[in-house]
Design a protein around this motif. Structure first.
Motif, short mmCIF file in Angstrom:
data_model
loop_
_atom_site.label_atom_id
_atom_site.label_comp_id
_atom_site.label_asym_id
_atom_site.label_seq_id
_atom_site.Cartn_x
_atom_site.Cartn_y
_atom_site.Cartn_z
N TYR A 49 42.21 34.28 52.96
CA TYR A 49 41.77 33.50 51.81
C TYR A 49 42.73 32.35 51.52
O TYR A 49 42.31 31.26 51.10
CB TYR A 49 41.63 34.41 50.58
CG TYR A 49 40.23 34.95 50.39
CD1 TYR A 49 39.39 34.45 49.41
CD2 TYR A 49 39.72 35.95 51.21
CE1 TYR A 49 38.10 34.93 49.23
CE2 TYR A 49 38.43 36.44 51.05
CZ TYR A 49 37.63 35.92 50.06
OH TYR A 49 36.35 36.38 49.90
N LEU A 92 33.45 30.95 48.36
CA LEU A 92 34.59 31.73 48.85
C LEU A 92 34.88 32.93 47.95
O LEU A 92 35.17 34.04 48.42
CB LEU A 92 35.83 30.83 48.96
CG LEU A 92 37.15 31.52 49.35
CD1 LEU A 92 37.06 32.06 50.79
CD2 LEU A 92 38.32 30.56 49.22
N THR A 150 43.97 38.49 45.92
CA THR A 150 43.16 37.50 46.63
C THR A 150 43.12 36.19 45.85
O THR A 150 43.24 35.09 46.41
CB THR A 150 41.73 38.03 46.84
OG1 THR A 150 41.78 39.24 47.58
CG2 THR A 150 40.87 37.02 47.59
N VAL A 197 44.48 32.33 46.91
CA VAL A 197 43.68 31.11 46.86
C VAL A 197 44.30 30.09 45.91
O VAL A 197 44.40 28.90 46.22
CB VAL A 197 42.23 31.44 46.42
CG1 VAL A 197 41.43 30.15 46.24
CG2 VAL A 197 41.56 32.34 47.44
#
Length: 529
Positions: A90, A113, A150, A154
């Protein structure tokens, strides 16, 4: 694959080959042989960083930019990866999306995403609204932590465009933080203070830590300071600061301290109205934890002094609002920091003291401050400089002492006597310089009886007279050797700065010769534009 990743210029120049390499990496992400998936994710991250622009531009004979194709097959690509590998994946895609200049496309890519982790998050929040005890299940805790990590990956690679995702998650994230704070509090009330170290409580705290890490990363990357100050910071006060102040020491998150240090660094003077609330919540509770000994709560120590450093640098006026006992407690805590045997804590304390002294020297309270703390600070800095436990801080010791000596050369900063006027009278010394010279001579004579009065007087006269930083450092180094308190190994550390400069010079010479530095270590990010 590893070797290919070392030559980003070649990959940027040959799109078909680059696409073949990346697709091959995606195949390796399904390989179960030990180490292959890690290699694939690491290489993908390296290539995404060096060639990110190529993935968002429509290439010749392609139907859509590669990032769109990647997002179409996202679930299939990552289905066999471990959580830490998914975070790396990611992060790589975040780098690609960040290279897109069209904000509408960028937001669309980001939405696609984040769709899988957002779906997991929404499902857990919905279940928790019906039954809050769901949040105590170990699998739920793991899922929440992975989703948050996650998002951290990002946010760290995408930067400010992550804002749309943060707005979507902010309220529910703080609700989760509050619920876990309550659960941790209940567990401690039921099981006693020692239950804060139980595995169950640590699991719940891992979600809180992940929330704080995500907010801190977002603060660091956010470019809209007004939005931060008006929307996000007020929302943090009650759930985050209130929880820190009321928790038992073992349940306080050190990430709270680093988060507010990041906020102060970002917002600077705009944070001044909120700083008193921050200090009320963290100052005395944290000091009570870290001043018991030099070992417990190591993370809290470093991050606490980093927060004070940020406040001193960016919200210095807030210190004027402190009462004399509070300011004394602050100075005592700084002294305690630079006396610490842990190098990182001691260095942070010295940097904090240096910046605070410079700020006070230019303030209207300069005379009052130095009358109260000048001799104490002089004594304490000499104490750490002349023992062998704090040799790595020698450079900072010299800078602080040079500053203190420079203050008394004239009456421009300190405009009243530094000595005790009531005990000695206003005319006991012709100037502050004469008082400081006598004070330091007396201090050193007591500490080093092996030195003659003439040696001490000559050393102190040099300290008072020298204004150049380099010359002052050489003089102090000679003085320490003269005291005979330092053996060969400690004396070597006094020259650490010169040794580091020689290493840096050798590296610079290598970089000036084409081919001497590996291609992957050359900073050529602009070449993929």
């Amino acid at each position: 694959m590893y070797v290919v990743g070392q030559y980003p210029k070649f990959l940027r120049a040959h799109w078909k080959f680059l696409k073949t390499v990346v697709n091959k990496l995606f195949e390796f992400m399904h390989e179960t042989h030990p180490g292959v998936q890690d290699m694939a994710c690491d290489t993908f991250l390296k290539i995404a960083n060096k060639c990110k622009r190529k993935f968002v531009v429509l290439q010749l004979q392609e139907q859509q930019p590669f990032v769109g194709e990647l997002l179409d097959n996202l679930q299939a690509t990552i289905q066999d990866l471990q959580p830490h590998q998914i975070h790396s994946f990611y992060e790589s895609v975040g780098l690609m999306i960040g290279a897109e200049v069209d904000s509408a496309k960028r937001d669309e890519y980001l939405s696609r995403l984040m769709a899988p982790p957002n779906a997991i998050w929404a499902q857990i929040i919905k279940q928790a609204q019906a039954n809050p005890d769901v949040l105590k299940q170990q699998e739920v805790i793991k899922s929440l932590t992975n989703v948050l990590q996650t998002n951290v990956a990002v946010c760290s690679s995408l930067g400010h465009p992550y804002l749309s995702q943060m707005i979507q998650m902010a309220d529910s994230m703080l609700t989760v933080y509050r619920l876990y704070s309550e659960s941790v509090g209940q567990a401690i009330v039921t099981g006693g203070p020692h239950s804060a170290r139980s595995s169950f409580v640590k699991y719940m705290r891992s979600v809180k830590k992940a929330v704080l890490r995500l907010i801190e990363t977002f603060v660091d990357k956010c470019e809209d300071e007004a939005l931060l100050a008006t929307k996000f910071v007020p929302a943090l006060m009650e759930p985050v600061l209130g929880d820190y102040a009321t928790s038992v020491p073992d349940a306080r998150e050190p990430e709270v301290l680093s988060l507010f240090a990041a906020i102060v660094k970002k917002l600077k003077a705009a944070m001044e109205p909120e700083v008193p609330k921050v200090l009320t919540a963290v100052f005395e509770p944290t000091l009570a934890m870290i001043t018991i000994n030099f070992e417990d709560f190591p993370e809290h120590r470093l991050k606490f002094f980093a927060l004070l450093h940020a406040i001193t640098n960016h919200c210095f006026k807030c210190l004027f609002a402190m009462s004399p006992p509070q300011l004394k407690l602050l100075i005592d805590s700084i002294i305690w920091a630079f006396r610490h045997t842990e190098r990182n804590v001691a260095e942070t304390g010295l940097l904090l003291l240096e910046d605070m002294l410079k700020s006070f020297a230019t303030s209207e309270f300069a005379t009052q401050f130095h009358q109260t703390y000048y001799t104490q600070l002089m004594r304490e800095v000499f104490a750490v400089m002349t023992d062998t436990f704090h040799t790595p801080g020698f450079k900072l010791h010299c800078k602080i002492l040079l500053h203190l000596f420079s203050l008394v050369r004239t009456d421009a900063v300190i405009r009243a006597p530094l000595w005790d006027v009531q005990a000695k009278g206003p005319n006991a010394y012709p100037s502050n310089a004469a008082f400081v010279q006598e004070y330091v001579c007396s201090l050193l004579a007591t500490s080093f009886p092996n030195m003659t009065p003439l040696q001490i007087q000559a050393a102190v006269a040099g300290m008072m007279a020298i204004e150049d930083k380099r010359a002052f450092k050489h003089h102090m180094r000679d003085f320490l050797v003269q005291t005979k308190a330092f053996g060969n190994s400690e004396t070597d550390q006094l020259y650490a700065e010169e040794a580091a400069a020689k290493i840096a010079e050798a590296q610079a010479r290598l970089q000036a010769i084409p081919g001497m530095v590996p291609p992957n270590q050359v900073n050529d990010d602009m070449a993929d534009a």
